[in-house]
Design an enzyme around this catalytic site. Structure first.
Site, PDB file in Angstrom:
ATOM      1  N   LYS A  83       0.848  -1.192   0.000  1.00 53.48           N
ATOM      2  CA  LYS A  83       0.000   0.000   0.000  1.00 53.48           C
ATOM      3  C   LYS A  83       0.883   1.241   0.000  1.00 53.48           C
ATOM      4  O   LYS A  83       1.747   1.394   0.880  1.00 53.48           O
ATOM      5  CB  LYS A  83      -0.817  -0.003   1.285  1.00 53.48           C
ATOM      6  CG  LYS A  83      -2.301   0.117   1.098  1.00 53.48           C
ATOM      7  CD  LYS A  83      -2.941  -0.014   2.464  1.00 53.48           C
ATOM      8  CE  LYS A  83      -4.377   0.416   2.413  1.00 53.48           C
ATOM      9  NZ  LYS A  83      -4.966   0.405   3.755  1.00 53.48           N
TER      10      LYS A  83
HETATM   11  C1  E4P Z   1      -8.410   0.988   3.782  1.00 55.39           C
HETATM   12  O1  E4P Z   1      -7.554   0.344   3.248  1.00 55.39           O
HETATM   13  C2  E4P Z   1      -8.194   1.759   5.023  1.00 55.39           C
HETATM   14  O2  E4P Z   1      -7.370   1.017   5.897  1.00 55.39           O
HETATM   15  C3  E4P Z   1      -9.452   2.031   5.779  1.00 55.39           C
HETATM   16  O3  E4P Z   1     -10.605   1.674   5.080  1.00 55.39           O
HETATM   17  C4  E4P Z   1      -9.505   3.340   6.474  1.00 55.39           C
HETATM   18  O4  E4P Z   1     -10.723   3.431   7.154  1.00 55.39           O
HETATM   19  P1  E4P Z   1     -11.002   4.503   8.307  1.00 55.39           P
HETATM   20  O5  E4P Z   1     -11.340   5.793   7.646  1.00 55.39           O
HETATM   21  O6  E4P Z   1     -12.182   3.939   9.040  1.00 55.39           O
HETATM   22  O7  E4P Z   1      -9.782   4.590   9.159  1.00 55.39           O
END
Ligand code: E4P
Length: 221
Positions: A83
């Protein structure tokens, strides 16, 4: 639309895997921080548990640093997806990782323009954060709709991974709009099962079955 869990919590991953619906995992530095394990060990555990793609995020702020981290993460297991953040450094690192044959997920995407960049560098996944867009009073599902439309018109192969989902309706609408994947916290996945009529139906079937068995027992005696 595939269903991923957005967590690094092994017990939740095991539960969802047991349900037979878990097709992949996304993590981020905030989720990893909750688990109190060395990050490489955590990624190793998750990739061993879940056969689908497991997104593990780089944390360096430079492209060179991200590439080095990404290569280390990718070496942990074949199902690691690196990522990278939607920054200039992140996109630079992402394009270099793709050139090296490493799949990437471009994260922290909040606009269709950013999603175009992710597709153009050959990302495997692009992650628009719907909930965080809603949190600032904008339209997260509207963002997803625009990205899905652009990707279809352009024939981009990057899969749209609907992220930062807060409730089951986000999941349902992501499916209607045409997201390839929805990633969600365990609590949201758990709520996908719920409907009061299912509970009432189960109670009624159980009561009728018990009465039926009782009637047969009375008849036999
Ligand atoms: C996705 O890959 C992210 O880790 C995640 O959906 C972030 O979500 P949040 O806004 O609830 O932290």
């Amino acid at each position: 639309m595939k269903l991923f869990l957005d967590t690094a919590h092994l017990a939740d991953l095991e539960t969802a895997k047991g349900w037979g619906i878990l097709e992949g995992v996304t993590t981020n530095p905030s989720l990893a921080a909750k688990e109190g394990l060395e990050f490489a060990d955590l990624v190793k555990e998750i990739t061993g548990l879940v056969p689908g793609p497991v997104s593990a995020e780089v944390t360096d702020e430079t492209a060179d640093g991200m590439v080095a981290q990404g290569k280390d993460l990718a070496a942990i297991a074949e199902n690691v997806v690196v990522k990278v953040p939607m920054t200039r450094e992140g996109v630079t690192a992402g394009s270099r990782l793709v050139e090296a044959g490493i799949p990437i997920n471009v994260t922290l995407v909040f606009s269709p323009a950013q999603a175009i960049l992710a597709a153009r560098i050959g990302a495997t996944f692009v992650s628009p954060f719907l909930g965080r867009v809603d949190d600032i009073g904008n339209d997260g599902l509207g963002l997803l709709r625009q990205i899905v439309e652009i990707y279809a018109v352009q024939g981009y192969e990057t899969e749209v991974l609907s992220a930062s989902l807060r409730h089951p309706q986000h999941v349902v609408e992501s499916a209607r709009i045409g997201a390839d994947i929805a990633t969600m916290p365990f609590a949201v996945m758990d709520k996908l099962f719920n409907h009061p009529l299912t509970d009432i139906g189960m109670e009624r079937f159980a009561a009728d079955w018990e009465a039926y068995q009782q009637a047969l027992a009375d008849k036999r005696s």
